[in-house]
Design a protein around this motif. Structure first.
Motif, mmCIF file in Angstrom:
data_model
loop_
_atom_site.group_PDB
_atom_site.id
_atom_site.type_symbol
_atom_site.label_atom_id
_atom_site.label_comp_id
_atom_site.label_asym_id
_atom_site.label_seq_id
_atom_site.Cartn_x
_atom_site.Cartn_y
_atom_site.Cartn_z
ATOM 1 N N GLU A 50 0.840 -1.203 0.000
ATOM 2 C CA GLU A 50 0.000 0.000 0.000
ATOM 3 C C GLU A 50 0.874 1.251 0.000
ATOM 4 O OE1 GLU A 50 -3.928 1.344 2.347
ATOM 5 O OE2 GLU A 50 -3.699 -0.564 1.322
ATOM 6 N N VAL A 51 0.564 2.182 -0.887
ATOM 7 C CA VAL A 51 1.280 3.450 -0.915
ATOM 8 C C VAL A 51 0.271 4.574 -0.812
ATOM 9 C CG1 VAL A 51 3.262 2.649 -2.232
ATOM 10 C CG2 VAL A 51 1.244 3.510 -3.431
ATOM 11 N N GLU A 52 0.703 5.685 -0.315
ATOM 12 C CA GLU A 52 -0.174 6.837 -0.150
ATOM 13 C C GLU A 52 0.403 8.026 -0.898
ATOM 14 O OE1 GLU A 52 -0.659 7.464 4.004
ATOM 15 O OE2 GLU A 52 -2.150 5.873 4.192
ATOM 16 N N GLY A 529 -19.211 15.366 -8.649
ATOM 17 C CA GLY A 529 -18.805 14.593 -9.819
ATOM 18 C C GLY A 529 -18.139 15.454 -10.877
ATOM 19 N N ILE A 530 -18.422 16.726 -10.887
ATOM 20 C CA ILE A 530 -17.851 17.618 -11.899
ATOM 21 C C ILE A 530 -16.457 18.090 -11.501
ATOM 22 C CG2 ILE A 530 -18.144 19.883 -13.010
ATOM 23 C CD1 ILE A 530 -21.203 19.384 -12.794
ATOM 24 N N SER A 531 -16.290 18.442 -10.237
ATOM 25 C CA SER A 531 -15.015 19.067 -9.841
ATOM 26 C C SER A 531 -14.328 18.358 -8.682
ATOM 27 C CB SER A 531 -15.262 20.535 -9.460
ATOM 28 O OG SER A 531 -16.208 20.616 -8.413
ATOM 29 N N GLY A 532 -14.796 17.161 -8.339
ATOM 30 C CA GLY A 532 -14.254 16.472 -7.160
ATOM 31 C C GLY A 532 -12.777 16.176 -7.237
ATOM 32 N N MET A 533 -12.262 16.035 -8.453
ATOM 33 C CA MET A 533 -10.831 15.726 -8.583
ATOM 34 C C MET A 533 -9.961 16.816 -7.969
ATOM 35 S SD MET A 533 -8.880 13.375 -9.779
ATOM 36 C CE MET A 533 -7.099 13.311 -9.725
ATOM 37 N N GLU A 534 -10.538 18.013 -7.849
ATOM 38 C CA GLU A 534 -9.740 19.124 -7.303
ATOM 39 C C GLU A 534 -9.490 19.005 -5.805
ATOM 40 O OE1 GLU A 534 -8.112 21.264 -8.983
ATOM 41 O OE2 GLU A 534 -9.149 21.579 -10.894
ATOM 42 N N ILE A 535 -10.054 17.979 -5.159
ATOM 43 C CA ILE A 535 -9.651 17.777 -3.753
ATOM 44 C C ILE A 535 -8.174 17.400 -3.697
ATOM 45 C CG2 ILE A 535 -11.946 17.245 -2.858
ATOM 46 C CD1 ILE A 535 -11.152 14.277 -2.918
ATOM 47 N N LYS A 581 -13.676 7.117 -0.403
ATOM 48 C CA LYS A 581 -12.502 6.318 -0.782
ATOM 49 C C LYS A 581 -11.683 7.034 -1.848
ATOM 50 C CE LYS A 581 -13.917 1.685 0.512
ATOM 51 N NZ LYS A 581 -14.039 0.296 0.062
ATOM 52 N N MET A 582 -12.386 7.697 -2.733
ATOM 53 C CA MET A 582 -11.691 8.514 -3.732
ATOM 54 C C MET A 582 -10.835 9.565 -3.025
ATOM 55 S SD MET A 582 -13.597 11.075 -6.378
ATOM 56 C CE MET A 582 -12.808 12.579 -6.901
ATOM 57 N N ALA A 583 -11.410 10.164 -1.974
ATOM 58 C CA ALA A 583 -10.676 11.187 -1.220
ATOM 59 C C ALA A 583 -9.405 10.599 -0.626
ATOM 60 C CB ALA A 583 -11.566 11.772 -0.126
ATOM 61 N N GLU A 584 -9.522 9.420 -0.040
ATOM 62 C CA GLU A 584 -8.343 8.799 0.575
ATOM 63 C C GLU A 584 -7.272 8.526 -0.472
ATOM 64 O OE1 GLU A 584 -10.082 5.461 2.511
ATOM 65 O OE2 GLU A 584 -10.744 6.634 4.256
ATOM 66 N N ALA A 585 -7.703 8.100 -1.647
ATOM 67 C CA ALA A 585 -6.739 7.809 -2.704
ATOM 68 C C ALA A 585 -6.033 9.068 -3.196
ATOM 69 C CB ALA A 585 -7.447 7.120 -3.864
ATOM 70 N N LEU A 586 -6.640 10.224 -2.955
ATOM 71 C CA LEU A 586 -6.058 11.481 -3.441
ATOM 72 C C LEU A 586 -5.363 12.264 -2.326
ATOM 73 C CD1 LEU A 586 -8.933 12.600 -5.855
ATOM 74 C CD2 LEU A 586 -6.707 11.670 -6.474
ATOM 75 N N GLY A 587 -5.141 11.616 -1.209
ATOM 76 C CA GLY A 587 -4.380 12.264 -0.142
ATOM 77 C C GLY A 587 -5.214 13.024 0.855
ATOM 78 N N THR A 612 -5.390 20.188 12.889
ATOM 79 C CA THR A 612 -4.066 19.796 13.377
ATOM 80 C C THR A 612 -3.096 19.449 12.257
ATOM 81 O OG1 THR A 612 -4.811 17.512 13.615
ATOM 82 C CG2 THR A 612 -4.998 18.950 15.560
ATOM 83 N N GLN A 613 -3.632 18.976 11.112
ATOM 84 C CA GLN A 613 -2.737 18.524 10.045
ATOM 85 C C GLN A 613 -2.935 19.274 8.727
ATOM 86 O OE1 GLN A 613 -2.651 14.127 9.802
ATOM 87 N NE2 GLN A 613 -3.847 14.129 11.681
ATOM 88 N N ASN A 614 -3.909 20.161 8.679
ATOM 89 C CA ASN A 614 -4.231 20.888 7.431
ATOM 90 C C ASN A 614 -4.617 19.963 6.285
ATOM 91 O OD1 ASN A 614 -3.869 23.486 8.458
ATOM 92 N ND2 ASN A 614 -1.664 23.376 8.115
ATOM 93 N N ILE A 615 -5.115 18.794 6.604
ATOM 94 C CA ILE A 615 -5.489 17.844 5.550
ATOM 95 C C ILE A 615 -6.994 17.970 5.287
ATOM 96 C CG2 ILE A 615 -5.761 15.362 5.062
ATOM 97 C CD1 ILE A 615 -3.066 14.947 6.383
ATOM 98 N N PRO A 616 -7.366 18.091 4.008
ATOM 99 C CA PRO A 616 -8.795 18.179 3.688
ATOM 100 C C PRO A 616 -9.494 16.833 3.842
ATOM 101 C CG PRO A 616 -7.489 18.195 1.678
ATOM 102 C CD PRO A 616 -6.506 18.204 2.812
ATOM 103 N N SER A 617 -10.797 16.892 3.943
ATOM 104 C CA SER A 617 -11.610 15.683 4.120
ATOM 105 C C SER A 617 -12.768 15.674 3.146
ATOM 106 C CB SER A 617 -12.220 15.641 5.533
ATOM 107 O OG SER A 617 -11.238 15.542 6.505
#
Lengths: 650, 146
Positions: A50-52, A529-535, A581-587, A612-617
């Motif tokens: 597994e890689v992140e 679905g239109i812009s989700g990749m921008e996460i 899950k898509m979100a997790e795959a994109l960091g 605490t980590q500045n990580i989006p969800s």
């Protein structure tokens, strides 16, 4: 070890190698099909380690690198970067292309963000400016990069957002040929969706046209400007300062002077105000861009006039103020005088809930639009801030206790209705009802541990927005971004959130006091679905956005065609799509919320990670499309009243 | 002041367009592109917006909701400027062939008051329809679905 085991291992290794030769894009279902075609049950290959996603050092460290020296002779692109810096452009949002220009802007130290799609980057610039009041720029490459930007530009235009859209263009020398690729005229395509635009074709007049652009961005009723940089202009080398003439100094090519109201106009307005029993102020776009919120508060308090809001962002008047009528839609039909302050996007008769007998005062800095759509009784062509100050000086203190009490009663009725929707929504336990998201999000942001004025929210989506915006509050300017305002776009919410989060990350303009705080973005599954990749862009820049995706497996208007089986499929998606899950795959961090009781803990976890980590969800809230059917699942799809808390048309 | 005076006032201010008055029968455009028709019958002292809500089946949920909404307008807990005082006016709805008309019968109030009051009532009915019956407003009046 038996021979049989060895044979299996060899088969397994062979299968793994076969899989590898198909390429990195080969998917597991494809492998299963291939195995089926071979007619035997081949062993499943071992899972790869597994890689992140990793943020590389180039991304982590670029802010600490020294800026390159930029001196004369400089290119037209660098001149643009220099002008953006001088004019206080707060950020740039772009995709690669228009290389000279975007590198020049970044090399001048202007915060720059590179994303995945030019359209979303325009929305990001729009979100940045809507949230901060600071102008931004957005860039795309010629041809398809530029055409991707058009929808975002149209949304910015109707929102009156002062953003600067730039796109590269091919050589003028190649006009009307199809030499190479992407030869086209851009300006005709943005006709009607920009305040001003120019195809830059005369290299030695670039500075002059930049002065046009910034005059348009900084004066009057705001709106987007579109410049297309032909190759000759971007690459032209300006030899020295003298070549710029006076266009190199902003104090010489534009003014900060603002039009003041005339005494006669103020007298006419005062006579209506003094005669009114139930006046109401609509504080809109112009109050925000003219930073007139202090003058607004002073006037409202002295005159004892309730205030509601409209426009592409909220918070010009604090929502917990006793005179705030933002959630008092039930009182609007009682109003006898409407004072529209900076209401640039004007409704037609019947679109605002004010009654037919109400009189209107309209205050804005340009005369050309006064009287459009609605008759006005007094038009004041002047800066909103100066006019509110002048009215405060003239107005007398008036007892409007009965009227203010009526407004307060309407507010209480609205909140009681919200509570009732929540009670009903909480009773649906097999999926997450939008009323649960709305109420619990509102309580989390404004009645829990967080300072109520802290969190900036992008209010997007379609059906979900009609619930959530009922529970959003704005306690300072730019705290709530009204995503779908007027253009009604489905899709830009993730982009708006990038811009709003960048503004908060930088502490730009109205976001200064809350620098670095998490940002909340509410959107639907259709828009995501239109812009989700921008996460991935959010994760890349460590923008702490909590994206709440209302996942009802359908486009919002599906219910209109519920009984049309040959049409209905076009309005539906697969059910239970795992955006988390898509979100997790994109960091990013992912949460899948399937029942009402899971929402609040998921929100708390996402918030903690953001803080605490500045990580989006992504909080993927599994709903069901039937929640829009009132006869099956009251209260169903909700309507709206304009202006105020539920408004987004005008 | 007559009904016509009141309506002419709205027309002069620009709120009503294409205003026409013929023997107590008034036509105009107001909140959308659909012509509206208001009738004043002095003999019965009745003022009616004819067929103001088309295609509403009788005794349908929407028909019932409109009637309940109108009943609520007479409630004593409403502020006076928003209340249809039953002592002055009888507010009614008729549904003929799925065409809903809404009107006032004058008891004690003046015709000018009735005209002002009924304009406000229709305004509020349309606010309610926009809020509660979005698809209907889309289909019948061209309101945006989104």
């Amino acid at each position: 070890m038996s021979n049989t085991d060895d044979t299996k291992k060899q088969e397994s290794r062979r299968n793994f190698l076969k899989l590898a030769t198909v390429g990195a894009a080969a998917a597991a279902p494809g492998l299963a099909e291939a195995q089926q075609r071979r007619g035997r049950n081949a062993a499943v290959p071992a899972a790869p380690p597994e890689v992140e996603p990793v943020v590389p050092n180039e991304l982590k460290n670029f802010k600490t690198a020294p800026l390159p020296p930029i001196n004369f002779p400089m290119t037209g692109a660098n001149l643009f970067g220099r002008a953006c810096l001088a004019e206080g452009v707060g950020a740039m949002f772009c995709c690669p292309g228009n290389y000279g220009v975007i590198n020049a802007v970044a090399n001048h130290g202007i915060p720059s963000y590179g994303g995945r799609h030019e359209g979303t980057m325009v929305s990001a610039a729009d979100g940045f400016t809507r949230a901060s009041g600071v102008i931004s720029t957005t860039s795309g490459t010629e041809g398809p990069g530029f055409t991707n930007m058009i929808s975002g530009l149209a949304a910015a235009y109707v929102a009156r957002t002062p953003l600067l859209l730039v796109a590269s263009n091919m050589r003028v020398a190649d006009d009307d040929t199809e030499r190479g690729i992407q030869v086209m005229y851009q300006q005709p395509l943005t006709e009607g969706i920009k305040k001003w635009g120019k195809r830059l074709i005369t290299p030695n007049r670039t500075a002059e046209y930049l002065s046009y652009a910034f005059r348009q961005l900084k004066t009057g009723i705001p709106g987007p400007v579109h410049l297309d940089f032909t190759a000759e202009v971007a690459n032209y080398r300006i030899q020295n300062e003298a070549e710029l003439g006076y266009y190199g100094k902003k104090a010489l090519y534009r003014t900060e002077s603002r039009p003041a109201p005339s005494a006669g106009d103020l007298d006419r307005a005062m006579s209506l105000i003094n005669a009114a029993q139930r006046p109401m102020i609509v504080a809109s776009t112009g109050v925000f861009y003219n930073k007139a919120w202090d003058a607004l508060k002073a006037f409202a308090e002295k005159a004892q006039i309730p205030v509601t809001e409209s426009g592409p962002q909220f918070g010009r008047f604090p929502h917990d103020h006793p005179l705030c009528a933002h959630a008092a839609g039930g009182s609007y039909a009682s109003v006898d005088l409407v004072i529209l302050v900076g209401q640039y996007c004007m409704p037609t008769a019947g679109e605002f809930a004010f009654p037919p007998a109400a009189k209107y005062i309209r205050i804005q800095p340009e005369a050309g639009d006064i009287g459009r759509n609605m008759p006005i009784d007094v038009g004041i062509v002047a800066c909103e801030n100066l006019t509110l100050q002048a009215l405060t000086d003239r107005v007398r203190g008036t007892d409007r206790a009965a009227w203010i009490n009526e407004v307060a009663t309407a507010k209480r009725a609205f909140y009681t209705q919200n509570d009732e929707y929540y009670r009903i929504g909480k009773g649906y336990t097999d999926a997450v009802h939008p009323a649960v998201i709305a109420k619990e999000l509102g309580d989390f942001l404004y009645r829990g541990k967080l300072p109520k004025e802290q969190t900036t929210v992008v209010s997007g989506g379609y059906g979900i927005a009609r619930y959530v915006r009922r529970c959003l509050e704005a306690h300072r300017p730019g705290q709530v971004i009204n995503g779908a305002y007027q253009f009604g776009s489905i899709g830009p919410d993730v982009g708006y959130a990038i811009g709003a989060a960048a503004a908060v990350q930088l502490g730009a303009g109205t976001q200064a006091a809350h620098k670095g705080a998490p940002v909340v973005n509410i959107t639907g599954d259709a828009g995501f679905g239109i812009s989700g990749m921008e996460i991935e862009t959010q994760a890349k820049y460590r923008l702490p956005v909590i994206n709440i995706v209302y996942n009802n497996n359908a486009w919002g208007t599906w219910n209109t065609y519920a009984n049309a089986p040959h049409a209905l499929h076009m309005y539906l998606f697969q059910e239970n799509v795992r955006y988390d899950k898509m979100a997790e795959a994109l960091g990013c961090h992912g949460e899948y919320v399937q029942t009402p009781d899971q929402f609040l803990p998921a929100l708390q976890r996402a918030y903690d990670i953001a803080r605490t980590q500045n990580i989006p969800s992504v909080i993927n809230c599994q709903a069901k499309k039937e929640f829009w059917l009132r006869e099956q699942f009251a209260p169903g799809f909700l309507g709206k009243t304009e202006p105020g808390i539920t408004s987004y048309y005008h | 002041m007559t009904v016509e005076d009141v309506l002419q006032g709205y027309a002069s201010r620009g709120l009503l367009r294409n205003f026409q008055a013929v023997s107590g029968d008034f036509g105009f455009l107001w909140m959308n592109h659909k012509p509206m028709r208001l009738q004043w019958k002095p003999q019965t002292r009745t003022l009616v917006f004819r067929d103001v809500a088309p295609n509403v089946p009788s005794r349908s949920p929407m028909d019932r909701e409109i009637r309940a909404f109108l009943s609520g307008l007479a409630s004593a807990d409403r502020p006076p400027h928003r209340r249809v005082d039953p002592a002055q006016f009888e507010l009614f709805a008729e549904n003929r062939k799925s065409q809903v008309s809404i009107g006032l019968r004058l008891k004690d109030g003046s015709e000018a008051e009735a005209a002002e009051k009924l304009m406000l009532v229709i305004h509020e009915v349309f606010l309610m329809l926009h809020d509660r019956w979005l698809e209907y407003m889309h289909e019948e009046f061209g309101a945006s679905l989104e």
